[in-house]
Write a protein that holds these residues in place. Structure first.
Motif, mmCIF file in Angstrom:
data_model
loop_
_atom_site.group_PDB
_atom_site.id
_atom_site.type_symbol
_atom_site.label_atom_id
_atom_site.label_comp_id
_atom_site.label_asym_id
_atom_site.label_seq_id
_atom_site.Cartn_x
_atom_site.Cartn_y
_atom_site.Cartn_z
ATOM 1 N N ARG A 30 0.883 -1.268 0.046
ATOM 2 C CA ARG A 30 0.064 -0.018 0.022
ATOM 3 C C ARG A 30 0.874 1.084 0.101
ATOM 4 N N VAL A 46 -4.895 -5.792 -5.109
ATOM 5 C CA VAL A 46 -4.548 -4.532 -4.477
ATOM 6 C C VAL A 46 -5.765 -4.261 -3.227
ATOM 7 N N PHE A 47 -5.230 -3.616 -2.339
ATOM 8 C CA PHE A 47 -6.110 -3.496 -1.238
ATOM 9 C C PHE A 47 -7.106 -2.501 -1.487
ATOM 10 N N LEU A 97 -4.903 0.692 7.988
ATOM 11 C CA LEU A 97 -3.479 1.174 7.240
ATOM 12 C C LEU A 97 -2.372 0.642 8.241
ATOM 13 N N MET A 133 3.047 2.107 6.364
ATOM 14 C CA MET A 133 3.085 1.983 4.714
ATOM 15 C C MET A 133 4.759 1.532 4.684
ATOM 16 N N LEU A 179 -8.376 2.739 4.777
ATOM 17 C CA LEU A 179 -8.338 2.931 3.475
ATOM 18 C C LEU A 179 -9.521 2.702 2.731
ATOM 19 N N THR A 191 -10.995 2.696 -1.093
ATOM 20 C CA THR A 191 -10.799 2.962 -2.690
ATOM 21 C C THR A 191 -12.247 2.613 -3.509
ATOM 22 N N TYR A 208 -2.507 5.891 -2.761
ATOM 23 C CA TYR A 208 -3.129 5.772 -4.222
ATOM 24 C C TYR A 208 -3.310 7.368 -4.554
#
Ligand code: SF4
Length: 345
Positions: free
Chosen positions: A152, A172-173, A178, A181, A266, A268, A340
């Motif tokens: 990520r 992908v997550f 999170l 990173m 996260l 998305t 992202y």
């Protein structure tokens, strides 16, 4: 509508399960695949009361397979020299039980699995932290890895570049808590508790957690280190070091704030058409440490969202009720696009 082929361009929904009830919930609410771990330190969610012994794993596989859902085994911690046998036994068991894939990170584990159980599909875990097509190609050539879970740390542009050149399917997550990173490389928990998430399997292990009611509020501590302090009307969170509030000088004054990372999840949902268009094969939802109610909420929302995106990506928009449902189960009731979103790229 469920994806039938993990390597196709249709988005497969991969859901978390830390228990048999959570797995059944994910299957019943539309997961294409569910990922689980064995009891013990061979996976990165080694918490008391979570995970599957061999009998439970067999029940999980029977339940999921009879409903056309795949089951992946997370075997994604790093064995130390005196513990290798546990990882080897876990690989053997995964192959004997006929998991649909083993998600590994350690080179020795991947090598053992590829050599001794060539029919067992291998995925590279997010813990492997492969960020370039060249790294992915290495795992593919040496261990016949069929899918990679991207760390990520990548922006959307970088995910597109990797997906375009990757020799294997890319996962992908999409949602969940999170890390700060540095997948597979964080030393915060081991520095304070002596137990590393990468070898022991649990960040901030429960045995190191203390709660103390003080005159200043409820304090959460890890091995005696103060992680956060809550006033009477603040909801208290599990003490994770990267999400603690610490006294840090700011403009000459000291204030307690989230010095490393704010507690946020996260999300998305808004990126689904872009991820689909760039050929991402699967969306993974985080949260094996959470209960069946969480699994139900996130699986329902993401099943509906992926189906809507596959039907008509141009018209796709995250629905307000989906966002509300995900906010309700997010860390700190906040969500982010994480790495992202890097508008300068
Ligand atoms: S301390 Fe935070 S960044 Fe480090 S492993 Fe734990 S959750 Fe991840």
């Amino acid at each position: 509508m469920r994806a039938s082929d993990s390597n196709s361009s249709t988005l497969e929904l991969v859901c978390p399960a830390g228990s048999l009830p959570a797995l059944k919930t994910a299957v019943d609410h539309g997961a294409d695949a569910v990922y689980i771990g064995f009891s013990g330190d061979t996976n990165a969610r080694h918490f008391a009361g979570l995970n599957f012994d061999p009998d439970r794993a067999q029940q999980a596989l029977d339940y999921a397979h009879s409903r056309n859902t795949k089951v992946f085994l997370a075997l994604n911690t790093y064995p130390q020299a005196d513990g290798w046998q546990r990882w080897q036994d876990a690989v053997d068991l995964a192959a004997q039980l006929e998991f649909d894939a083993l998600i590994g990170a350690d080179l020795g584990v991947l090598d053992y699995a590829a050599t001794h159980w060539p029919q067992l599909a291998l995925h590279l875990s997010v813990q492997g932290s492969a960020t370039s097509p060249e790294a992915i190609r290495f795992y593919h050539q040496h261990f016949a890895v069929r899918r990679v879970v991207l760390p990520r740390v990548l922006s959307l542009k970088q995910v597109r570049q990797v997906a375009a050149a990757s020799p294997v399917a890319v996962e992908v997550f999409g949602f969940g808590s999170l890390c700060v990173m540095v997948e597979g490389r964080c030393l915060l928990s081991s520095y304070v508790t002596g137990q590393s998430p990468n070898t022991f399997g649990a960040c901030s292990p429960a045995s190191a957690v203390q709660w103390k009611q003080t005159a200043d509020g409820l304090e959460s501590q890890l091995s005696g280190v103060l992680v956060d302090r809550y006033s009477a009307n603040q909801p208290a969170a599990y003490p994770t070091l990267c999400k603690g509030r610490f006294q840090v000088p700011q403009s000459g004054a000291e204030a307690a704030y989230y010095a490393l990372e704010e507690p946020t999840s996260l999300n998305t949902l808004a990126l689904l058409p872009a991820l689909q268009q760039m050929g991402v094969a699967a969306i993974k939802l985080e949260g094996r440490q959470r209960g069946p109610a969480y699994v139900k909420q996130i699986t329902r929302v993401w099943r509906a969202a992926i189906d809507a995106c596959r039907r008509d990506p141009q018209a796709y928009q995250p629905r307000p009720e989906w966002l509300q449902d995900l906010h309700a189960v997010s860390e700190g009731q906040m969500t982010t696009l994480g790495a992202y979103h890097r508008p300068w790229q």
